[in-house]
Design an enzyme around this catalytic site. Structure first.
Site, PDB file in Angstrom:
ATOM      1  N   GLN A 107       6.524 -56.324  59.446  1.00 14.34           N
ATOM      2  CA  GLN A 107       6.018 -55.361  60.423  1.00 14.34           C
ATOM      3  C   GLN A 107       4.491 -55.471  60.489  1.00 14.34           C
ATOM      4  O   GLN A 107       3.785 -54.900  59.663  1.00 14.34           O
ATOM      5  CB  GLN A 107       6.449 -53.955  60.022  1.00 14.34           C
ATOM      6  CG  GLN A 107       7.962 -53.813  59.873  1.00 14.34           C
ATOM      7  CD  GLN A 107       8.350 -52.472  59.293  1.00 14.34           C
ATOM      8  OE1 GLN A 107       8.187 -51.433  59.952  1.00 14.34           O
ATOM      9  NE2 GLN A 107       8.847 -52.459  58.066  1.00 14.34           N
ATOM     10  N   VAL A 108       4.017 -56.210  61.466  1.00 16.15           N
ATOM     11  CA  VAL A 108       2.596 -56.564  61.532  1.00 16.15           C
ATOM     12  C   VAL A 108       1.705 -55.340  61.725  1.00 16.15           C
ATOM     13  O   VAL A 108       0.700 -55.169  61.021  1.00 16.15           O
ATOM     14  CB  VAL A 108       2.342 -57.585  62.660  1.00 16.15           C
ATOM     15  CG1 VAL A 108       0.855 -57.909  62.767  1.00 16.15           C
ATOM     16  CG2 VAL A 108       3.145 -58.861  62.411  1.00 16.15           C
ATOM     17  N   ARG A 109       2.043 -54.474  62.668  1.00 12.91           N
ATOM     18  CA  ARG A 109       1.200 -53.291  62.911  1.00 12.91           C
ATOM     19  C   ARG A 109       1.220 -52.356  61.705  1.00 12.91           C
ATOM     20  O   ARG A 109       0.205 -51.745  61.363  1.00 12.91           O
ATOM     21  CB  ARG A 109       1.663 -52.569  64.181  1.00 12.91           C
ATOM     22  CG  ARG A 109       1.521 -53.418  65.436  1.00 12.91           C
ATOM     23  CD  ARG A 109       1.836 -52.627  66.697  1.00 12.91           C
ATOM     24  NE  ARG A 109       1.779 -53.499  67.862  1.00 12.91           N
ATOM     25  CZ  ARG A 109       2.844 -54.061  68.426  1.00 12.91           C
ATOM     26  NH1 ARG A 109       4.053 -53.823  67.940  1.00 12.91           N
ATOM     27  NH2 ARG A 109       2.708 -54.850  69.471  1.00 12.91           N
ATOM     28  N   LYS A 185       4.893 -40.665  62.924  1.00 11.87           N
ATOM     29  CA  LYS A 185       5.912 -41.013  61.935  1.00 11.87           C
ATOM     30  C   LYS A 185       6.169 -39.817  61.027  1.00 11.87           C
ATOM     31  O   LYS A 185       5.242 -39.111  60.624  1.00 11.87           O
ATOM     32  CB  LYS A 185       5.485 -42.222  61.101  1.00 11.87           C
ATOM     33  CG  LYS A 185       6.530 -42.652  60.060  1.00 11.87           C
ATOM     34  CD  LYS A 185       6.166 -43.956  59.365  1.00 11.87           C
ATOM     35  CE  LYS A 185       6.564 -45.154  60.195  1.00 11.87           C
ATOM     36  NZ  LYS A 185       6.488 -46.439  59.453  1.00 11.87           N
ATOM     37  N   HIS A 218      15.358 -45.582  62.799  1.00 11.87           N
ATOM     38  CA  HIS A 218      15.867 -46.955  62.857  1.00 11.87           C
ATOM     39  C   HIS A 218      16.759 -47.234  61.658  1.00 11.87           C
ATOM     40  O   HIS A 218      17.082 -48.376  61.362  1.00 11.87           O
ATOM     41  CB  HIS A 218      14.719 -47.958  62.930  1.00 11.87           C
ATOM     42  CG  HIS A 218      14.036 -47.961  64.262  1.00 11.87           C
ATOM     43  ND1 HIS A 218      12.977 -48.773  64.563  1.00 11.87           N
ATOM     44  CD2 HIS A 218      14.272 -47.237  65.390  1.00 11.87           C
ATOM     45  CE1 HIS A 218      12.583 -48.547  65.815  1.00 11.87           C
ATOM     46  NE2 HIS A 218      13.360 -47.619  66.326  1.00 11.87           N
ATOM     47  N   GLY A 219      17.126 -46.138  60.957  1.00  8.65           N
ATOM     48  CA  GLY A 219      18.119 -46.247  59.899  1.00  8.65           C
ATOM     49  C   GLY A 219      17.583 -46.446  58.509  1.00  8.65           C
ATOM     50  O   GLY A 219      18.333 -46.795  57.598  1.00  8.65           O
ATOM     51  N   LYS A 220      16.272 -46.204  58.288  1.00  5.54           N
ATOM     52  CA  LYS A 220      15.681 -46.483  56.978  1.00  5.54           C
ATOM     53  C   LYS A 220      15.108 -45.237  56.302  1.00  5.54           C
ATOM     54  O   LYS A 220      14.184 -45.314  55.504  1.00  5.54           O
ATOM     55  CB  LYS A 220      14.595 -47.551  57.119  1.00  5.54           C
ATOM     56  CG  LYS A 220      15.142 -48.902  57.586  1.00  5.54           C
ATOM     57  CD  LYS A 220      14.041 -49.950  57.656  1.00  5.54           C
ATOM     58  CE  LYS A 220      14.603 -51.293  58.079  1.00  5.54           C
ATOM     59  NZ  LYS A 220      13.546 -52.342  58.143  1.00  5.54           N
ATOM     60  N   HIS A 222      13.149 -42.951  57.297  1.00  8.63           N
ATOM     61  CA  HIS A 222      11.922 -42.370  57.824  1.00  8.63           C
ATOM     62  C   HIS A 222      12.142 -42.305  59.329  1.00  8.63           C
ATOM     63  O   HIS A 222      13.073 -42.920  59.848  1.00  8.63           O
ATOM     64  CB  HIS A 222      10.672 -43.183  57.444  1.00  8.63           C
ATOM     65  CG  HIS A 222      10.659 -44.574  57.990  1.00  8.63           C
ATOM     66  ND1 HIS A 222      11.027 -45.671  57.245  1.00  8.63           N
ATOM     67  CD2 HIS A 222      10.341 -45.060  59.218  1.00  8.63           C
ATOM     68  CE1 HIS A 222      10.930 -46.760  57.977  1.00  8.63           C
ATOM     69  NE2 HIS A 222      10.522 -46.425  59.176  1.00  8.63           N
ATOM     70  N   ARG A 224      10.554 -41.533  63.552  1.00  6.79           N
ATOM     71  CA  ARG A 224       9.439 -41.591  64.498  1.00  6.79           C
ATOM     72  C   ARG A 224       9.607 -40.519  65.564  1.00  6.79           C
ATOM     73  O   ARG A 224      10.737 -40.206  65.971  1.00  6.79           O
ATOM     74  CB  ARG A 224       9.365 -42.961  65.181  1.00  6.79           C
ATOM     75  CG  ARG A 224       8.789 -44.060  64.315  1.00  6.79           C
ATOM     76  CD  ARG A 224       8.794 -45.393  65.036  1.00  6.79           C
ATOM     77  NE  ARG A 224       8.286 -46.436  64.167  1.00  6.79           N
ATOM     78  CZ  ARG A 224       7.058 -46.946  64.221  1.00  6.79           C
ATOM     79  NH1 ARG A 224       6.208 -46.511  65.122  1.00  6.79           N
ATOM     80  NH2 ARG A 224       6.677 -47.892  63.390  1.00  6.79           N
TER      81      ARG A 224
END
Length: 312
Positions: A107-109, A185, A218-220, A222, A224
């Site tokens: 995850q670059v950003r 987030k 997104h299932g992890k 945490h 947004r």
């Protein structure tokens, strides 16, 4: 997003894997190199500047003709050094190494935000190396670890209580992959059971104070806060991820913590996608399901309490 191989290379010693940062001149050389098709999945030896990323990933990098990673930025150099240092601290045994690890999408950003946290002398990531390693490994999708508040990408806190923290995500000033997006987030402060009443109170707070946003996962474990107008594009992205995992024989894992504040339409839509429903059918759930009566009641109470305070 980009593969780990876009940032670091490796060598295998007798007892462990050693990681090396890739420099910007090596990337530049690879981008103008003519490479045979059957060699494009291998790291490219530039002769003068060391190893460059596999040419099959050349489209990940910015050129005059396309958008991509700005490998000429100072942040690219900082990030490749951070990744190499972090991976070397993990000390991976040679016998457990698999080449596919360098094809892991990172995850670059998220990583560029972590660079900002690490530079902040007031942030715990500035001095706590152990925590920093864990945070970087999470951003690289190399560990199955919950992204709790101490490990999250941003330290721009806009709300916090005993259980939850909301941080603002700002990618507009990023150098590697800038993005204009209005997002937040949500992370849990510690891995502990959260009482239903606290979940409901938090859901009501979000619904009242962030009414233009929907809480998604997104299932992890945490979450947004994204604009309602962006729900469809996020669902499409997750649908592509589910299909890709199925195509490559990977088990897609989704865990939103069953939190009361997760947008009910999102929860239903993703549940249907995980169950094999087509996107065309599942997407109709995104905007058709209302929050629970409990959450609506708690939200109305916030409003009535504020009106009472004004009246006094």
């Amino acid at each position: 997003m980009a593969e780990l191989a876009c940032f670091v290379s490796f060598s295998l010693t007798e007892d462990k894997v050693v990681w090396y940062p890739i420099n910007k001149k090596a990337v530049q050389t690879m981008l103008c190199a003519k490479v045979e098709k059957d060699q494009r999945s291998n790291y490219y030896d530039t002769i003068l500047y060391g190893v460059a990323p596999p040419p099959e990933f050349r489209n990940r990098f910015k050129t005059n003709e396309r958008y991509g990673l700005d490998y000429e930025s100072d942040q690219y150099t900082e990030l490749v050094n951070l990744l190499a240092d972090t991976l070397n601290m993990v000390s991976m045994p040679t016998e457990k190494f698999q080449f596919d690890i360098v094809k892991t999408v990172v995850q670059v950003r998220h990583l560029e935000n972590l660079l900002c946290r690490i530079k902040d002398v007031n942030d715990i990531l500035n001095a706590n190396v152990k925590l920093r390693v864990k945070a970087v490994m999470i951003a690289c999708n190399l560990v199955n670890e919950t992204e709790t508040t101490p490990l999250t990408e941003s330290n721009d806190i806009v709300y916090q209580d005993s259980y939850f923290t909301i941080t603002k995500l700002d990618y507009s000033n990023h150098k590697l992959l800038p993005l204009m997006a209005d997002e937040y987030k949500i992370t849990i402060n510690t891995k502990t059971d959260i009482p239903d009443r606290n979940q409901t109170a938090f859901a009501a707070y979000i619904r009242y104070n962030f009414n233009k946003f929907a809480a998604i996962s997104h299932g992890k474990r945490h979450w947004r806060l994204v604009l309602h107008s962006q729900l469809m594009s996020h669902a499409e992205r997750l649908d592509r991820k589910i299909k890709s995992d199925k195509k490559h024989g990977r088990q897609f894992s989704y865990d939103d913590g069953d939190m009361a504040f997760v947008h009910p339409g999102w929860k239903t839509c993703i549940g249907q996608l995980c169950g094999g429903t087509t996107f065309e059918v599942a997407k109709t759930s995104l905007y058709s399901i209302k929050p629970s009566k409990t959450v609506r009641t708690a939200t109305n109470k916030i409003e009535s309490d504020l009106i009472s305070m004004v009246g006094n």
